[in-house]
Design an enzyme around this catalytic site. Structure first.
Site, PDB file in Angstrom:
ATOM      1  N   ASN A 168       0.861  -1.174   0.000  1.00 39.31           N
ATOM      2  CA  ASN A 168       0.000   0.000   0.000  1.00 39.31           C
ATOM      3  C   ASN A 168       0.901   1.227   0.000  1.00 39.31           C
ATOM      4  O   ASN A 168       1.491   1.560   1.026  1.00 39.31           O
ATOM      5  CB  ASN A 168      -0.881  -0.061   1.270  1.00 39.31           C
ATOM      6  CG  ASN A 168      -1.710   1.191   1.471  1.00 39.31           C
ATOM      7  OD1 ASN A 168      -1.800   2.039   0.586  1.00 39.31           O
ATOM      8  ND2 ASN A 168      -2.311   1.318   2.652  1.00 39.31           N
ATOM      9  N   TRP A 169       1.009   1.857  -1.160  1.00 33.60           N
ATOM     10  CA  TRP A 169       1.964   2.972  -1.283  1.00 33.60           C
ATOM     11  C   TRP A 169       1.429   4.270  -0.674  1.00 33.60           C
ATOM     12  O   TRP A 169       2.129   5.264  -0.620  1.00 33.60           O
ATOM     13  CB  TRP A 169       2.330   3.183  -2.761  1.00 33.60           C
ATOM     14  CG  TRP A 169       3.073   2.027  -3.373  1.00 33.60           C
ATOM     15  CD1 TRP A 169       3.375   0.825  -2.784  1.00 33.60           C
ATOM     16  CD2 TRP A 169       3.617   1.946  -4.700  1.00 33.60           C
ATOM     17  NE1 TRP A 169       4.068   0.013  -3.661  1.00 33.60           N
ATOM     18  CE2 TRP A 169       4.226   0.688  -4.851  1.00 33.60           C
ATOM     19  CE3 TRP A 169       3.635   2.826  -5.785  1.00 33.60           C
ATOM     20  CZ2 TRP A 169       4.854   0.287  -6.031  1.00 33.60           C
ATOM     21  CZ3 TRP A 169       4.257   2.428  -6.964  1.00 33.60           C
ATOM     22  CH2 TRP A 169       4.872   1.174  -7.086  1.00 33.60           C
ATOM     23  N   LYS A 170       0.176   4.276  -0.305  1.00 35.68           N
ATOM     24  CA  LYS A 170      -0.464   5.459   0.293  1.00 35.68           C
ATOM     25  C   LYS A 170      -0.239   6.695  -0.593  1.00 35.68           C
ATOM     26  O   LYS A 170      -0.172   6.563  -1.802  1.00 35.68           O
ATOM     27  CB  LYS A 170       0.028   5.650   1.733  1.00 35.68           C
ATOM     28  CG  LYS A 170      -0.151   4.366   2.562  1.00 35.68           C
ATOM     29  CD  LYS A 170       0.003   4.567   4.031  1.00 35.68           C
ATOM     30  CE  LYS A 170      -0.188   3.247   4.747  1.00 35.68           C
ATOM     31  NZ  LYS A 170      -0.102   3.326   6.187  1.00 35.68           N
ATOM     32  N   HIS A 223      -9.448   0.947   5.051  1.00 38.61           N
ATOM     33  CA  HIS A 223      -8.166   1.150   5.732  1.00 38.61           C
ATOM     34  C   HIS A 223      -8.385   2.083   6.932  1.00 38.61           C
ATOM     35  O   HIS A 223      -9.208   2.999   6.867  1.00 38.61           O
ATOM     36  CB  HIS A 223      -7.149   1.758   4.750  1.00 38.61           C
ATOM     37  CG  HIS A 223      -5.769   1.795   5.324  1.00 38.61           C
ATOM     38  ND1 HIS A 223      -5.354   2.777   6.192  1.00 38.61           N
ATOM     39  CD2 HIS A 223      -4.732   0.937   5.193  1.00 38.61           C
ATOM     40  CE1 HIS A 223      -4.104   2.526   6.553  1.00 38.61           C
ATOM     41  NE2 HIS A 223      -3.698   1.410   5.961  1.00 38.61           N
ATOM     42  N   GLU A 260      -6.794   4.519   7.997  1.00 37.78           N
ATOM     43  CA  GLU A 260      -6.632   5.955   7.713  1.00 37.78           C
ATOM     44  C   GLU A 260      -7.905   6.515   7.087  1.00 37.78           C
ATOM     45  O   GLU A 260      -8.265   7.670   7.319  1.00 37.78           O
ATOM     46  CB  GLU A 260      -5.404   6.168   6.805  1.00 37.78           C
ATOM     47  CG  GLU A 260      -4.112   6.020   7.610  1.00 37.78           C
ATOM     48  CD  GLU A 260      -2.922   5.476   6.823  1.00 37.78           C
ATOM     49  OE1 GLU A 260      -2.943   5.535   5.587  1.00 37.78           O
ATOM     50  OE2 GLU A 260      -1.983   4.979   7.475  1.00 37.78           O
ATOM     51  N   GLU A 283      -5.134  -4.989  10.743  1.00 36.91           N
ATOM     52  CA  GLU A 283      -4.102  -3.975  10.949  1.00 36.91           C
ATOM     53  C   GLU A 283      -4.392  -3.212  12.243  1.00 36.91           C
ATOM     54  O   GLU A 283      -5.204  -2.277  12.254  1.00 36.91           O
ATOM     55  CB  GLU A 283      -4.106  -2.982   9.784  1.00 36.91           C
ATOM     56  CG  GLU A 283      -3.835  -3.615   8.440  1.00 36.91           C
ATOM     57  CD  GLU A 283      -3.321  -2.593   7.433  1.00 36.91           C
ATOM     58  OE1 GLU A 283      -2.224  -2.780   6.926  1.00 36.91           O
ATOM     59  OE2 GLU A 283      -4.015  -1.589   7.188  1.00 36.91           O
ATOM     60  N   GLY A 320       2.620   2.376  10.760  1.00 34.91           N
ATOM     61  CA  GLY A 320       3.563   3.482  10.574  1.00 34.91           C
ATOM     62  C   GLY A 320       4.265   3.912  11.852  1.00 34.91           C
ATOM     63  O   GLY A 320       4.911   4.952  11.900  1.00 34.91           O
ATOM     64  N   SER A 349       3.567  -1.964  10.332  1.00 35.77           N
ATOM     65  CA  SER A 349       5.030  -2.006  10.496  1.00 35.77           C
ATOM     66  C   SER A 349       5.651  -3.355  10.137  1.00 35.77           C
ATOM     67  O   SER A 349       6.599  -3.797  10.793  1.00 35.77           O
ATOM     68  CB  SER A 349       5.422  -1.579  11.914  1.00 35.77           C
ATOM     69  OG  SER A 349       5.005  -0.256  12.169  1.00 35.77           O
ATOM     70  N   GLY A 362       2.893  -1.126   4.280  1.00 39.12           N
ATOM     71  CA  GLY A 362       2.886   0.300   3.940  1.00 39.12           C
ATOM     72  C   GLY A 362       4.304   0.781   3.686  1.00 39.12           C
ATOM     73  O   GLY A 362       4.860   0.593   2.599  1.00 39.12           O
ATOM     74  N   GLY A 363       4.916   1.362   4.696  1.00 39.77           N
ATOM     75  CA  GLY A 363       6.252   1.974   4.575  1.00 39.77           C
ATOM     76  C   GLY A 363       7.270   1.116   3.839  1.00 39.77           C
ATOM     77  O   GLY A 363       7.963   1.601   2.931  1.00 39.77           O
TER      78      GLY A 363
HETATM   79  P1  PGA Z   1       2.901   0.349   7.635  1.00 41.43           P
HETATM   80  O1  PGA Z   1       1.437   0.522   7.000  1.00 41.43           O
HETATM   81  O2  PGA Z   1       3.483  -0.915   7.067  1.00 41.43           O
HETATM   82  O3  PGA Z   1       3.650   1.587   7.186  1.00 41.43           O
HETATM   83  O4  PGA Z   1       2.745   0.286   9.107  1.00 41.43           O
HETATM   84  C1  PGA Z   1       0.592  -0.575   6.828  1.00 41.43           C
HETATM   85  C2  PGA Z   1      -0.727  -0.118   6.271  1.00 41.43           C
HETATM   86  O5  PGA Z   1      -1.221   0.942   6.692  1.00 41.43           O
HETATM   87  O6  PGA Z   1      -1.333  -0.789   5.405  1.00 41.43           O
END
Ligand code: PGA
Length: 253
Positions: free
Chosen positions: A11-13, A97, A99, A169, A175, A215, A236-237
């Site tokens: 997930n590149w956000k 998600h 967010e 998650e 993050g 993470s 994500g990251g």
């Molecule tokens: P993260 O994000 O790996 O940066 O913690 C995961 C996500 O939000 O899908």
């Protein structure tokens, strides 16, 4: 017990301009060429989808989107419809998600309407659930996640469940560098599987792919992915660097 194929999604956000997205996709496609033991998906920002599609076309890397509208078309300023996603070659969409839930106020019923639309249109879904730190500390993690699963899957039939992957998650692990312990994550995955068993059947619950997210990095991926109920990762990251994303894929035993 059902053998579940692992599924790793990136997930590149809200990161990567088109050129950067193309370079990253190229590196991932090249590095993942020989991978056969897992399903791989990358979800660039909307603006890079068309160009990234050209890179992943005909490879083992699927193109995903990070969100979509719950409406088919019309007067919805700023929204992206499922037909628009299909038009640029998207085959999977991340829905619910944290967010989206927390920053943009998406509630269970709204998320449910997106899931139902995606299924109707034969689009694969990664449906995200997870508790906040406050909820975990109050001992409510299982209850919150169970409710999210039940509400998000309202109206989803047994047959349609094949379009759905669930991503657990924990919000406090996204993050932040904090990861749930392998055991804590697996415990929640088990509760999700039990919920699916109650809603559907034991057989379907055993088939369901449940990813962990929060993470995930090369250092912790191997241990997380070897847990009984963890069938993949939503990254994500660490999905923003090909080397790290590939190392996570390669950590599958
Ligand atoms: P993260 O994000 O790996 O940066 O913690 C995961 C996500 O939000 O899908």
């Amino acid at each position: 017990m059902a053998v579940r194929k692992k599924y790793i999604a990136g997930n590149w956000k809200m990161n990567k301009l088109t050129d950067e997205a193309v370079s990253l996709a190229k590196e991932i496609v090249e590095g993942a060429q020989k991978v056969t033991n897992c399903k791989i998906m990358i979800a660039p920002p909307y603006t890079a989808l068309s160009e990234v599609k050209k890179i992943v076309k005909g490879t083992n890397v699927l193109l995903g989107a990070q969100n979509m509208s719950n409406e088919k078309s019309g007067a919805h300023t700023g929204e992206i419809s499922i037909d628009m996603l299909k038009d640029v070659g998207v085959s999977a969409v991340i829905i619910g998600h944290s967010e989206r839930r927390i920053i943009y106020g998406e509630k269970d019923d709204f998320i449910n309407s997106k899931i139902l639309l995606a299924i109707k249109e034969k689009m694969d879904v990664i449906f995200c659930v997870g508790e906040t730190l406050k909820e975990r500390e109050a001992g409510k993690a299982f209850e919150i996640v169970t409710n999210q699963v039940v509400n998000g899957l309202k109206g989803v039939t047994e047959k349609d469940l094949s379009f759905v992957t669930i991503a657990y998650e924990p919000v406090w692990a996204i993050g932040t560098g904090k990861t749930a312990t392998d055991k804590d994550a697996d415990d929640v995955h088990k509760v999700i599987r039990e919920t699916l068993e109650k809603l559907y059947s034991k057989e379907l619950a055993q088939k369901m792919i449940i990813q962990y997210g929060g993470s995930v990095k090369p250092e912790n991926a191997g241990a997380l992915l070897s847990m009984e109920n963890i069938d993949g990762a939503l990254v994500g990251g660490a999905s923003l660097k090909a080397e790290q994303f590939l190392a996570i894929i390669n950590s599958i035993k």
